[in-house]
Motif scaffolding. Structure first.
Motif, PDB file in Angstrom:
ATOM      1  N   ALA A 799      40.625  39.894  40.634  1.00 24.09           N
ATOM      2  CA  ALA A 799      41.411  39.564  41.826  1.00 24.09           C
ATOM      3  C   ALA A 799      42.497  40.604  42.007  1.00 24.09           C
ATOM      4  N   GLY A 800      42.810  40.934  43.246  1.00 26.86           N
ATOM      5  CA  GLY A 800      43.721  42.033  43.531  1.00 26.86           C
ATOM      6  C   GLY A 800      42.892  43.272  43.787  1.00 26.86           C
ATOM      7  N   ASP A 801      43.490  44.414  43.702  1.00 28.21           N
ATOM      8  CA  ASP A 801      42.746  45.657  43.946  1.00 28.21           C
ATOM      9  C   ASP A 801      41.958  45.571  45.247  1.00 28.21           C
ATOM     10  N   ASN A 802      42.587  44.934  46.257  1.00 30.64           N
ATOM     11  CA  ASN A 802      41.922  44.787  47.563  1.00 30.64           C
ATOM     12  C   ASN A 802      40.601  44.030  47.475  1.00 30.64           C
ATOM     13  N   THR A 803      40.531  43.106  46.528  1.00 33.28           N
ATOM     14  CA  THR A 803      39.298  42.311  46.347  1.00 33.28           C
ATOM     15  C   THR A 803      39.661  40.833  46.184  1.00 33.28           C
ATOM     16  N   LEU A 804      38.904  39.985  46.848  1.00 29.30           N
ATOM     17  CA  LEU A 804      39.063  38.532  46.682  1.00 29.30           C
ATOM     18  C   LEU A 804      37.994  38.034  45.719  1.00 29.30           C
ATOM     19  N   VAL A 805      38.397  37.295  44.686  1.00 28.63           N
ATOM     20  CA  VAL A 805      37.452  36.697  43.735  1.00 28.63           C
ATOM     21  C   VAL A 805      37.611  35.188  43.833  1.00 28.63           C
TER      22      VAL A 805
END
Length: 886
Positions: A799-805
């Motif tokens: 999560a984070g790093d421009n990514t949704l988990v």
């Protein structure tokens, strides 16, 4: 044979409730579906309708009651049981007489000017009009009661049952005439039972008055009273025998103020040492506790009131005054003589007539009573031993407590409308004649000079016979033998004592059997704020208006969904709209199914188990699991929860998921889902029919030509679904729930981040369930996600790093944020939103620290501003979280 109305060849684009309701009710009536056939091999299901009062029109409470009873009746009829719902109306005695007397007043008339005979003619005219209105409204509600057995509490059969019951009770010594304290309503001009009196807290006064001790100079006893005018009817002053303050006073006499009559000082345990001075005035003709004291102390009764609550000859100089004028005059006179010691403000409960809300007066009067204790004993036992069940269970304790402390029932009313008491007085020998038939001479001396008692019976006397008198009692009719005892009685909880208790007592007394097996008490309908509906508050809603605007099924569904036995429920515009939307959702779902059927000439309605897809097995499993749960809930009288679950299955599973998955298959020319679509819809319509009869009949008839079920002309007589446990499939349920959860999670993200509706987002799905991979097209289409990559194991992204988990129950969804929007543009949008929200929050914070604002502004305004600030701070927190992810 009656044909099915209008060939169901083409399905209109929109559901038109008015047309369908009129068409199908006429059809059901013509087919005779409402009238049961006696089948001695089967146990019947029977409800005797709680008869609405003939006082005008039905209200939402009646609509709720009718919808609940009709649901029970339709369900049991579909189960193949001989099902009787017997309708009727109640003459409503005092309530109906008040309505007609108001009409007469507008004409400058009253019943005394008309005379009894002419007045009763006017009553019957009103009743005929009201009965027609009530019947028409019941039919609009779609209720399936047996109109061939329609009854009235003052029809010939009911009148005969009333007289026979009265004579039997009289001959057993259970009806007697005695002087008792009764509740007298001066507006209605009649005695009221304790149950017909509403006690309301009133801010009044407590007056302290000195009574001089006879023969002793400067010796007084001070009493406190809330009703100084009743001093004129005092026959004693009472003190508690344990009260040392009055030791030596008992046995002496005091001089009654104003009228200067000597009365004794007596000792009685009923006197509270804490009330007032500890000494109380005893007015036995105008207070129930004082009446009991007088009986023990052998004190006389002095009635000071006329029936119009003006003061009578016993009031001395106050004769002819209104009760409240007299109160003022006596207080003034007591002040003049120095006998008024002090006055205190005092809040206490005062009895009001439940019909006209006039303050009632306790008055000693000769009335007819039923000795209830011998009748109550068996009525207590049948509830204790479980022969009668009261739902909800908490009301059993309430019922037993009341019955175990029951008081004799005053059954005479000084009214003209109602069952006249079947007693005749002889002018020559002064004896009584009690008979079922109207006598021509005195039964004792043969004199022709006899006159019937002018009073009528309490309306609950005839209503108490309702379950057995409507089936033919006292005659041993076929209906009585087959349909009695009845199955369920479904009144509101507020008439548990008024009516239910009396039906049980009189039913056992007359027939030797219980009148019904189950008492299912429903609650009240309140407005959207939870406030009781009343004309004075202006929040009463006419059910006809709601039916015209939203449709009958929508009203029935809104009234009963979410209800539970004995609990009040709320009705709002939002609830009505949601129910109408549900009807429209069903309509559109079937239109899709039928259009699909018409487009595929090769389809059959046969379900081949070996070709079923996972979603087919899922919806069949969910259908049968729902059927099993609905059956349990209906057996437990949880109709509100049953409807909620049917709604959730049809809307949330069949329409939202199965139909959407079926559309993808139909477009791909895959194995046809149509046989399952039809099968599930047809069964679900039958499941819903008891609650929404009109739209389910309309839809079922449109679907009927595709289901090819011979011999069934109406959904109303189709078999109610039973669960097939062989079709339960936990694996399929688990798999489709995972797919739905994946799609929902992506949809939620799109909504949260305001992704453009036409934009495709990229996703990766990590799961160990390999079968989910076959649903890539469904996930792409329903979540608007492309490309979709399926992977096994744990996600490598964090999560984070421009990514949704998004972790789910059986899977994890990963969405690159860059696929949802232009990252730079989104950052700027959130920055702007953050700036605006922070500015607004800062201004509010400053305002709430301003002492001048906090001092001058109303508390409600301050609270509103605090709530605004709380909401803004919540928004700020969410925006910051979104920004941090960018």
């Amino acid at each position: 044979m009656t044909d099915i109305p209008e060939k169901q060849e083409e399905m209109p684009k929109a559901y038109e409730p008015g047309k369908a309701e009129e068409k199908w009710y006429k059809y059901w009536m013509e087919k005779g579906y409402f009238t049961p056939k006696i089948d001695k091999k089967k146990t019947p299901f029977v409800i005797i309708m709680p008869p609405p009062n003939v006082t005008g029109e039905l209200h939402l409470g009646h609509a709720l009651e009718s919808a609940l009873q009709d649901a029970m009746i339709r369900w049991h009829r579909m189960k193949g049981e001989p099902t009787l719902w017997l309708p009727g109306v109640d003459h409503a005695a005092i309530a109906a007489q008040v309505v007609v007397e108001r009409q007469l007043a507008k004409e400058g008339l009253d019943r005394h000017k008309l005379g009894r005979e002419k007045f009763l003619e006017r009553m019957y005219q009103w009743v005929a009009k009201s009965r027609h209105t009530i019947t028409r409204q019941h039919m609009r509600l779609g209720i399936s009661c047996d109109w061939t057995r329609l009854r009235f509490t003052m029809d010939e059969e009911s009148s005969r049952a009333v007289r026979i019951t009265f004579k039997r009770l009289y001959d057993k010594g259970l009806i007697y005439r005695g002087e008792r304290i009764i509740n007298w309503c001066p507006r209605c001009g009649t005695a009221l039972s304790d149950l017909e009196v509403e006690h309301q807290d009133v801010n009044g006064h407590l007056w302290y008055v000195r009574y001089p001790v006879a023969g002793e100079k400067d010796s007084y006893i001070t009493v406190a009273t809330t009703r100084p005018e009743t001093i004129l009817g005092d026959t004693a002053v009472a003190v508690n025998p344990e009260d040392k303050r009055f030791k030596g006073m008992v046995g002496k006499k005091v001089i009654l103020p104003v009228v200067n009559r000597e009365i004794p000082i007596v000792a009685d345990e009923a006197v509270s040492k804490e009330f007032g001075t500890g000494a109380v005035k005893v007015t036995p003709a105008h207070d129930p506790v004082d009446f009991e004291v007088a009986q023990r102390q052998k004190l006389p009764l002095v009635n000071i009131l006329n029936t119009d609550v003006t003061m009578n000859e016993n009031a001395g100089p106050y004769k002819g005054m209104d009760r409240y004028e007299c109160r003022k005059a006596i207080i003034a006179d007591l002040e003049k003589t120095g006998q008024l010691v002090k006055t205190e403000e005092y809040s206490h409960a005062v009895g009001h007539c439940e019909r006209c809300h006039t303050i009632v007066e306790p008055i000693a009067s000769r009335q007819w009573f039923v000795k209830t204790e011998p009748l109550a004993k068996p009525a207590i036992e049948v509830v204790k031993d479980g022969r009668i069940t009261i739902l909800p269970e908490r009301f059993t304790k309430v019922y037993l407590n009341w019955m175990e402390n029951i008081r004799d029932w005053c059954i005479s009313r000084q009214l003209w409308w109602g069952h006249r008491i079947p007693i005749w007085y002889c002018a020559d020998c002064h004896e009584l004649t009690v008979d079922v038939e109207t006598p021509t001479a005195c039964a004792k001396c043969g004199s022709k000079k006899i006159e019937q008692d002018p009073d009528t019976l309490d309306t609950w006397f005839s209503s108490g016979l309702w379950p057995h008198s409507t089936l033919g009692w006292p005659d041993n009719t076929e209906d009585l033998r087959y349909f009695y005892p009845t199955t369920v009685m479904n009144p509101g909880y507020e008439i548990l004592f008024f009516w239910v208790a009396r039906m049980i007592m009189l039913g056992i007394e007359n027939t030797g059997e219980i009148p019904f097996h189950t008492v299912y008490l429903h609650g009240l309908i309140r407005d959207e704020k939870g406030i009781k509906m009343s004309k004075t508050r202006g929040n009463v809603v006419d059910p006809l208006d709601l039916m015209n605007e939203y449709g009958t099924d929508a009203l029935r569904f809104a009234l009963t969904t979410g209800t539970s036995p004995g609990n009040d429920s709320r009705l709002s515009v939002e609830k009505m709209e949601a129910s109408r939307n549900f009807a429209n959702k069903l309509w559109n779902a079937e239109r899709f199914v039928i259009r699909s059927l018409e487009a595929d000439s090769n389809v059959t309605n046969e379900i081949k188990q070996d070709t079923l897809k996972t979603e087919d097995r899922w919806i069949l499993s969910r259908l049968n699991r729902t059927i099993g749960e609905i059956t349990r809930l209906l057996n437990e009288f949880q109709f509100g929860e049953a409807q909620r679950q049917i709604h959730d299955f049809l809307w949330g599973e069949y329409c939202d998921w199965y139909i959407e998955l079926a559309k993808i298959r139909l477009q791909a020319n895959d194995t046809s889902p149509l046989p399952v679509l039809v099968h599930v819809l047809e069964k679900a319509l039958r499941l819903l029919h008891p609650f929404m009869p009109f739209i389910t009949e309309e839809l079922w008839q449109h679907l009927r030509k595709y289901t090819k079920q011979p011999g069934m002309e109406s959904i109303m007589i189709a078999e109610y679904p039973e669960a097939d446990e062989s079709l339960l499939d936990t694996g399929a349920e688990k798999e489709i729930e995972t797919i739905a959860e994946i799609i929902r999670s992506i949809r939620n993200v799109r909504a949260q981040y305001k992704v453009e509706s036409m934009r495709w987002v990229e996703s990766k799905i990590y799961t160990e369930q390999a079968t989910i991979f076959t649903y890539d097209e469904a996930i792409q289409t329903l979540a608007r996600t492309k490309p979709v990559t399926f992977l096994k194991g744990e996600p490598r992204e964090k999560a984070g790093d421009n990514t949704l988990v998004i972790p789910l129950t059986q899977a994890t969804v990963v969405i690159p944020m860059a696929s949802m929007f232009d990252m730079e543009a989104e950052r700027k949008r959130i920055e702007k939103d953050l700036e605006q929200t922070q500015g607004e929050a800062s201004r509010l914070e400053a305002r709430l620290k301003d002492k001048a604002f906090l001092t001058k502004a109303p508390a409600a305004v301050v609270e509103k501003e605090k709530n605004k600030l709380y909401t803004l701070n919540e928004k700020l927190e969410k925006l910051k979280q979104q920004y941090s992810k960018l």
